[in-house]
Design a protein around this motif. Structure first.
Motif, mmCIF file in Angstrom:
data_model
loop_
_atom_site.group_PDB
_atom_site.id
_atom_site.type_symbol
_atom_site.label_atom_id
_atom_site.label_comp_id
_atom_site.label_asym_id
_atom_site.label_seq_id
_atom_site.Cartn_x
_atom_site.Cartn_y
_atom_site.Cartn_z
ATOM 1 N N VAL A 80 0.836 -1.206 0.000
ATOM 2 C CA VAL A 80 0.000 0.000 0.000
ATOM 3 C C VAL A 80 0.877 1.264 0.000
ATOM 4 C CG1 VAL A 80 -0.400 0.216 2.503
ATOM 5 C CG2 VAL A 80 -2.116 0.996 0.923
ATOM 6 N N LEU A 81 2.016 1.200 0.651
ATOM 7 C CA LEU A 81 2.938 2.339 0.645
ATOM 8 C C LEU A 81 3.531 2.538 -0.751
ATOM 9 C CD1 LEU A 81 4.768 1.609 4.028
ATOM 10 C CD2 LEU A 81 2.824 3.163 3.622
ATOM 11 N N ARG A 82 3.871 1.428 -1.409
ATOM 12 C CA ARG A 82 4.447 1.486 -2.753
ATOM 13 C C ARG A 82 3.472 2.125 -3.751
ATOM 14 N NH1 ARG A 82 6.610 -3.172 -2.553
ATOM 15 N NH2 ARG A 82 4.801 -4.313 -3.285
ATOM 16 N N GLU A 83 2.158 1.935 -3.526
ATOM 17 C CA GLU A 83 1.169 2.547 -4.426
ATOM 18 C C GLU A 83 1.322 4.064 -4.476
ATOM 19 O OE1 GLU A 83 -2.843 1.353 -3.501
ATOM 20 O OE2 GLU A 83 -2.271 -0.768 -3.429
ATOM 21 N N CYS A 84 1.649 4.683 -3.353
ATOM 22 C CA CYS A 84 1.802 6.145 -3.311
ATOM 23 C C CYS A 84 3.224 6.606 -3.591
ATOM 24 C CB CYS A 84 1.370 6.674 -1.949
ATOM 25 S SG CYS A 84 -0.397 6.584 -1.675
ATOM 26 N N PHE A 85 4.208 5.817 -3.184
ATOM 27 C CA PHE A 85 5.591 6.297 -3.218
ATOM 28 C C PHE A 85 6.516 5.536 -4.159
ATOM 29 C CE2 PHE A 85 4.092 7.257 1.199
ATOM 30 C CZ PHE A 85 3.990 8.624 1.023
ATOM 31 N N GLY A 86 6.039 4.472 -4.784
ATOM 32 C CA GLY A 86 6.894 3.635 -5.614
ATOM 33 C C GLY A 86 7.549 4.357 -6.773
ATOM 34 N N GLU A 87 6.823 5.261 -7.408
ATOM 35 C CA GLU A 87 7.386 6.023 -8.528
ATOM 36 C C GLU A 87 8.100 7.285 -8.056
ATOM 37 O OE1 GLU A 87 7.331 5.017 -11.773
ATOM 38 O OE2 GLU A 87 6.469 3.169 -10.956
ATOM 39 N N VAL A 88 7.695 7.797 -6.905
ATOM 40 C CA VAL A 88 8.207 9.076 -6.389
ATOM 41 C C VAL A 88 9.582 8.906 -5.749
ATOM 42 C CG1 VAL A 88 7.721 10.977 -4.791
ATOM 43 C CG2 VAL A 88 5.842 9.830 -5.987
ATOM 44 N N ARG A 89 9.748 7.819 -5.025
ATOM 45 C CA ARG A 89 10.992 7.488 -4.334
ATOM 46 C C ARG A 89 11.483 8.609 -3.409
ATOM 47 N NH1 ARG A 89 13.207 2.336 -6.172
ATOM 48 N NH2 ARG A 89 11.587 1.678 -7.616
ATOM 49 N N PRO A 90 10.660 9.031 -2.431
ATOM 50 C CA PRO A 90 11.135 10.050 -1.496
ATOM 51 C C PRO A 90 12.186 9.471 -0.548
ATOM 52 C CG PRO A 90 9.025 9.181 -0.767
ATOM 53 C CD PRO A 90 9.310 8.560 -2.115
ATOM 54 N N ALA A 91 12.948 10.335 0.082
ATOM 55 C CA ALA A 91 13.815 9.901 1.172
ATOM 56 C C ALA A 91 12.896 9.338 2.249
ATOM 57 C CB ALA A 91 14.621 11.077 1.707
ATOM 58 N N ALA A 92 13.305 8.246 2.899
ATOM 59 C CA ALA A 92 12.396 7.584 3.837
ATOM 60 C C ALA A 92 13.130 7.077 5.067
ATOM 61 C CB ALA A 92 11.691 6.415 3.148
ATOM 62 N N THR A 93 12.407 7.068 6.175
ATOM 63 C CA THR A 93 12.898 6.531 7.436
ATOM 64 C C THR A 93 11.782 5.743 8.092
ATOM 65 O OG1 THR A 93 14.335 8.445 7.765
ATOM 66 C CG2 THR A 93 13.820 7.141 9.723
ATOM 67 N N MET A 94 12.120 4.589 8.668
ATOM 68 C CA MET A 94 11.173 3.840 9.499
ATOM 69 C C MET A 94 11.767 3.770 10.892
ATOM 70 S SD MET A 94 10.182 1.035 11.287
ATOM 71 C CE MET A 94 10.594 -0.641 10.913
ATOM 72 N N GLN A 95 10.939 4.110 11.870
ATOM 73 C CA GLN A 95 11.393 4.106 13.257
ATOM 74 C C GLN A 95 10.407 3.321 14.109
ATOM 75 O OE1 GLN A 95 11.924 8.008 14.879
ATOM 76 N NE2 GLN A 95 12.535 7.256 16.871
#
Length: 128
Positions: free
Chosen positions: A92-107
C-alpha cells in the motif's frame, strides 16, 4: 514575508492537542504524523494495512488542500510500535511512493494510543 497557512482535517486530536494536520510555508508542505483514524467517524481499524491505507487517504487530502500531491513528496517517515508490522504495509505504501521514491525513514517507537499501529509523516513541495 513567506505565506504560512495551517490545514486542519477536523480531527479532534488537532483541537485537543493544538496542532495542524499540515502547514504550508511558501512552497513547502509539512504534514504532521498521521494515523489510521477515519477523522469523519473517529474510528480506526485493528488491521495495520488498513490503517496504513487510511493514513495515506488522510495525508492525500491534506496534500491536495495544500496544492500538492504524493508526486511532490520529498521525505516520508514511518513510525510503528512493532517493526514486524512494517513489511505487510509495503504494497500500500508502494502505491503512493513507488514512482516518487522520497527519502524515507522507518522508526520503531511508542504511539499516543495503543490502537495506533502506524503513523506516517511527509514533507512535500507545492506545485500548484
Amino acid at each position: 514575508m513567506t505565506e504560512r497557512r495551517a490545514i486542519l482535517s477536523g480531527s479532534t486530536f488537532e483541537e485537543q492537542i493544538g496542532y495542524a494536520r499540515a502547514v504550508v510555508l511558501g512552497d513547502a508542505v509539512y504534514v504532521s504524523g498521521t494515523t489510521g483514524f477515519d477523522y469523519a467517524t473517529m474510528t480506526i481499524s485493528e488491521d495495520v494495512v488498513e490503517q496504513a491505507a487510511q493514513c495515506l487517504r488522510n495525508i492525500g487530502a491534506a496534500l491536495a488542500e495544500a496544492g500538492s500531491s504524493f508526486a511532490d513528496v520529498v521525505r516520508v517517515r514511518y513510525l510503528l510500535p512493532d517493526a514486524a508490522d512494517f513489511e505487510p504495509c509495503w504494497p500500500v505504501l508502494r502505491e503512493c511512493f513507488g514512482e516518487v521514491r522520497p527519502a524515507a525513514t522507518m522508526q520503531v517507537c511508542g504511539l499516543a494510543d495503543p490502537r495506533m499501529r502506524i503513523e506516517i509523516e511527509v514533507d512535500a513541495r507545492r506545485t500548484r
